[in-house]
Design an enzyme around this catalytic site. Sequence first.
Site, short mmCIF file in Angstrom:
data_model
loop_
_atom_site.label_atom_id
_atom_site.label_comp_id
_atom_site.label_asym_id
_atom_site.label_seq_id
_atom_site.Cartn_x
_atom_site.Cartn_y
_atom_site.Cartn_z
CE1 TYR A 155 40.61 98.06 5.64
CE2 TYR A 155 39.62 100.24 5.76
CZ TYR A 155 40.74 99.44 5.80
OH TYR A 155 41.98 100.00 5.99
CG HIS A 195 44.50 97.69 1.20
ND1 HIS A 195 43.23 97.36 1.57
CD2 HIS A 195 45.12 98.08 2.34
CE1 HIS A 195 43.09 97.53 2.88
NE2 HIS A 195 44.22 97.96 3.36
#
Length: 282
Positions: free
Chosen positions: A53, A115
Amino acid sequence: MSAPLTIASTVTLKGGAKLPLLGFGVYQSTAALASSRAALEAGYLHIDSARVYRNEVEVVTATAELIKKNPEAKVWLTTKVTGKEHGTDKTDKAVEESVQRAKDAGLSWDLFLLHDPTAGPEKRLEAWRVLEQKQAEGKIRTIGVSNFSEVHLAEFAAAGVSTPEVNQIELHPWCQQQPIVDYCKQHGIVVEAYCPIVRGQRFEDPTLVEVAKKVGKTGAQVLIRWSLQKGYVPLPKSDTPSRIVDNAAVYDFELDDEAMAKLDALDEGAKGACSWNPVGHK
C-alpha cells in the site's frame, strides 16, 4: 447473554492478544495520513496497512501523534508482506524494513500478515517461518495470513508450523467464502473481512436497500454490522471524513434474524467477489 458490541469491542486471539473488532483499511488510500488521523479521531482503534500500500509511514505517524496527545491510547496496527517478497531472505529484509518504520515512530506492529499465497508452497512456508522467527524475537506481536484458502492453511498444518492467528479475506454477503470461514472457525483462526462494503458496488441491491430502510441506516452501515454480527473483523476504508465517521456508527442498532437471513441468502460464491481475491491460487 453477550455484552453489546461497541467500537472498543475486541476478540481474543489464540495467543491472548485482544484484536479490536472494527478496523480501518487504507488500501489505495489517496490521503493515508489525513484519513488515518480522521479514523483515530472518530474512535477507531485498529488500522490495517500493508507494504504494497506504500503508506506504513503515514499510518504509524498518525498513530504516534495520537499517542503523544494521549499516552493511554492503544491502537492495533497491522501490516502485510506481499507474495513478491516471500522467501527466506526477501521476507527477512522486508519485515525488518517495516519493523524499522514502526520503530522510528516509537511503535511496533501488532499483527504481521503474509499478504497472499501467490509465491507458491515453498516460498509461502519460508516466509511464514521468517514471521515465526520475528515473533519469537519480539519484533512483531502476532502473525497471520491474508487471502489464504483452506487448502493453503492445511498445508501449514501438514508442515508442522504454527497456526496463523488471523486470516484476512474478502468477505461480504455476496462473497461469503464459507469453506475458508468454516476451516478458520474449526482451527481458532480469527477471520478479518476486507471489502466489507463491496467498494460501494452493491448499494442499490434491493435486499440491502430494504434492510437498510427498515433499520434506518445506510447500506454501508448495514454491511459492516452484518460482518460484526457474523463474528468477523470488518475493515472498511474511505478517504471521505464523513464516511469514516458513518462507518463507525454501527453500534446503536442490530440486525434481527430475518434481516441476517436475507443478507446471508445473497451469496454468489467466487462470482460475487469485487477484488483480487486470489484464494484459488496454487
